[in-house]
Design a protein around this motif. Sequence first.
Motif, PDB file in Angstrom:
ATOM      1  N   VAL A  90      84.036  57.734  49.978  1.00 23.01           N
ATOM      2  CA  VAL A  90      84.640  56.631  50.724  1.00 23.01           C
ATOM      3  C   VAL A  90      84.595  56.915  52.221  1.00 23.01           C
ATOM      4  N   HIS A  91      84.836  58.153  52.620  1.00 20.60           N
ATOM      5  CA  HIS A  91      84.771  58.506  54.042  1.00 20.60           C
ATOM      6  C   HIS A  91      83.370  58.273  54.593  1.00 20.60           C
ATOM      7  N   VAL A  92      82.360  58.717  53.842  1.00 25.29           N
ATOM      8  CA  VAL A  92      80.970  58.517  54.269  1.00 25.29           C
ATOM      9  C   VAL A  92      80.685  57.027  54.421  1.00 25.29           C
ATOM     10  N   ALA A 136      82.798  54.542  54.867  1.00 24.99           N
ATOM     11  CA  ALA A 136      83.583  53.925  55.937  1.00 24.99           C
ATOM     12  C   ALA A 136      82.956  54.182  57.300  1.00 24.99           C
ATOM     13  N   VAL A 137      82.533  55.406  57.531  1.00 17.86           N
ATOM     14  CA  VAL A 137      81.906  55.724  58.817  1.00 17.86           C
ATOM     15  C   VAL A 137      80.577  54.980  58.946  1.00 17.86           C
ATOM     16  N   ALA A 138      79.811  54.936  57.862  1.00 18.99           N
ATOM     17  CA  ALA A 138      78.522  54.246  57.903  1.00 18.99           C
ATOM     18  C   ALA A 138      78.710  52.757  58.188  1.00 18.99           C
ATOM     19  N   VAL A 139      79.681  52.132  57.544  1.00 17.81           N
ATOM     20  CA  VAL A 139      79.931  50.708  57.780  1.00 17.81           C
ATOM     21  C   VAL A 139      80.377  50.479  59.220  1.00 17.81           C
ATOM     22  N   GLN A 140      81.246  51.331  59.728  1.00 18.04           N
ATOM     23  CA  GLN A 140      81.680  51.158  61.111  1.00 18.04           C
ATOM     24  C   GLN A 140      80.500  51.316  62.072  1.00 18.04           C
ATOM     25  N   PHE A 141      79.625  52.252  61.793  1.00 21.74           N
ATOM     26  CA  PHE A 141      78.429  52.451  62.612  1.00 21.74           C
ATOM     27  C   PHE A 141      77.560  51.189  62.578  1.00 21.74           C
ATOM     28  N   ILE A 142      77.373  50.638  61.397  1.00 12.80           N
ATOM     29  CA  ILE A 142      76.596  49.402  61.250  1.00 12.80           C
ATOM     30  C   ILE A 142      77.224  48.272  62.061  1.00 12.80           C
ATOM     31  N   GLU A 143      78.541  48.150  62.003  1.00  8.11           N
ATOM     32  CA  GLU A 143      79.229  47.094  62.738  1.00  8.11           C
ATOM     33  C   GLU A 143      79.063  47.263  64.245  1.00  8.11           C
ATOM     34  N   VAL A 144      79.120  48.488  64.727  1.00 12.25           N
ATOM     35  CA  VAL A 144      78.928  48.748  66.155  1.00 12.25           C
ATOM     36  C   VAL A 144      77.502  48.386  66.566  1.00 12.25           C
ATOM     37  N   ILE A 145      76.530  48.771  65.761  1.00  9.31           N
ATOM     38  CA  ILE A 145      75.134  48.432  66.057  1.00  9.31           C
ATOM     39  C   ILE A 145      74.976  46.912  66.111  1.00  9.31           C
ATOM     40  N   GLN A 146      75.529  46.225  65.124  1.00  6.69           N
ATOM     41  CA  GLN A 146      75.405  44.769  65.072  1.00  6.69           C
ATOM     42  C   GLN A 146      76.051  44.111  66.280  1.00  6.69           C
ATOM     43  N   ARG A 147      77.253  44.574  66.688  1.00  5.47           N
ATOM     44  CA  ARG A 147      77.906  44.017  67.872  1.00  5.47           C
ATOM     45  C   ARG A 147      77.052  44.227  69.122  1.00  5.47           C
ATOM     46  N   ARG A 148      76.434  45.395  69.231  1.00  5.80           N
ATOM     47  CA  ARG A 148      75.584  45.653  70.408  1.00  5.80           C
ATOM     48  C   ARG A 148      74.347  44.768  70.392  1.00  5.80           C
ATOM     49  N   LEU A 149      73.796  44.527  69.206  1.00  4.46           N
ATOM     50  CA  LEU A 149      72.652  43.609  69.113  1.00  4.46           C
ATOM     51  C   LEU A 149      73.066  42.186  69.482  1.00  4.46           C
TER      52      LEU A 149
END
Length: 75
Positions: free
Chosen positions: A55-57, A59-72
Amino acid sequence: RQFELYGDQSGRSFYEFLAILGEEYGELCEAVSETFMDGIHPERGGLDNILRESVHVAAVAVQFIEVIQRRLDNG
Protein backbone atom coordinates in the motif's frame (compact mmCIF):
# COMPACT_ATOMS: atom_id res chain seq x y z
CA ARG A 1 -4.61 9.02 2.95
CA GLN A 2 -1.15 9.87 1.66
CA PHE A 3 -2.20 13.52 1.46
CA GLU A 4 -3.69 13.38 4.97
CA LEU A 5 -0.46 11.98 6.41
CA TYR A 6 2.10 14.08 4.57
CA GLY A 7 0.23 17.02 3.06
CA ASP A 8 0.93 18.55 -0.32
CA GLN A 9 4.04 16.97 -1.81
CA SER A 10 3.70 18.55 -5.25
CA GLY A 11 6.81 20.68 -4.71
CA ARG A 12 9.07 17.65 -4.49
CA SER A 13 11.43 16.96 -7.35
CA PHE A 14 11.11 13.82 -9.42
CA TYR A 15 14.36 12.61 -7.85
CA GLU A 16 12.84 12.97 -4.39
CA PHE A 17 9.81 10.95 -5.46
CA LEU A 18 12.07 8.25 -6.87
CA ALA A 19 14.06 8.13 -3.63
CA ILE A 20 10.89 7.81 -1.54
CA LEU A 21 9.44 5.22 -3.90
CA GLY A 22 12.70 3.27 -3.82
CA GLU A 23 12.74 3.30 -0.04
CA GLU A 24 9.18 2.01 0.13
CA TYR A 25 9.88 -0.65 -2.50
CA GLY A 26 12.92 -1.75 -0.51
CA GLU A 27 10.74 -2.18 2.57
CA LEU A 28 8.30 -4.26 0.51
CA CYS A 29 11.16 -6.44 -0.71
CA GLU A 30 12.34 -6.85 2.86
CA ALA A 31 8.85 -7.90 4.03
CA VAL A 32 8.63 -10.52 1.26
CA SER A 33 12.14 -11.76 1.96
CA GLU A 34 11.56 -12.01 5.70
CA THR A 35 8.33 -13.92 5.04
CA PHE A 36 9.45 -16.46 2.47
CA MET A 37 13.17 -16.85 3.09
CA ASP A 38 15.21 -17.50 6.20
CA GLY A 39 15.12 -13.90 7.35
CA ILE A 40 17.23 -12.28 10.03
CA HIS A 41 14.30 -10.12 11.18
CA PRO A 42 11.15 -12.26 10.98
CA GLU A 43 9.17 -9.53 12.77
CA ARG A 44 9.51 -7.47 9.58
CA GLY A 45 7.82 -10.21 7.55
CA GLY A 46 4.33 -11.60 7.40
CA LEU A 47 1.43 -10.99 5.09
CA ASP A 48 0.29 -7.98 7.14
CA ASN A 49 3.65 -6.27 6.55
CA ILE A 50 3.65 -7.26 2.87
CA LEU A 51 0.21 -5.71 2.47
CA ARG A 52 1.17 -2.56 4.40
CA GLU A 53 4.33 -2.01 2.36
CA SER A 54 2.48 -2.72 -0.90
CA VAL A 55 0.00 0.00 0.00
CA HIS A 56 2.87 2.40 0.76
CA VAL A 57 4.44 1.71 -2.63
CA ALA A 58 1.11 2.22 -4.37
CA ALA A 59 0.33 5.43 -2.46
CA VAL A 60 3.66 7.03 -3.32
CA ALA A 61 3.37 5.92 -6.94
CA VAL A 62 -0.14 7.36 -7.27
CA GLN A 63 0.93 10.64 -5.70
CA PHE A 64 3.88 10.80 -8.11
CA ILE A 65 1.51 10.18 -11.03
CA GLU A 66 -0.79 12.95 -9.81
CA VAL A 67 2.10 15.41 -9.53
CA ILE A 68 3.27 14.55 -13.05
CA GLN A 69 -0.26 14.98 -14.40
CA ARG A 70 -0.69 18.37 -12.67
CA ARG A 71 2.60 19.57 -14.15
CA LEU A 72 1.52 18.41 -17.61
CA ASP A 73 -1.84 20.15 -17.21
CA ASN A 74 -0.19 23.39 -16.10
CA GLY A 75 2.37 23.37 -18.90
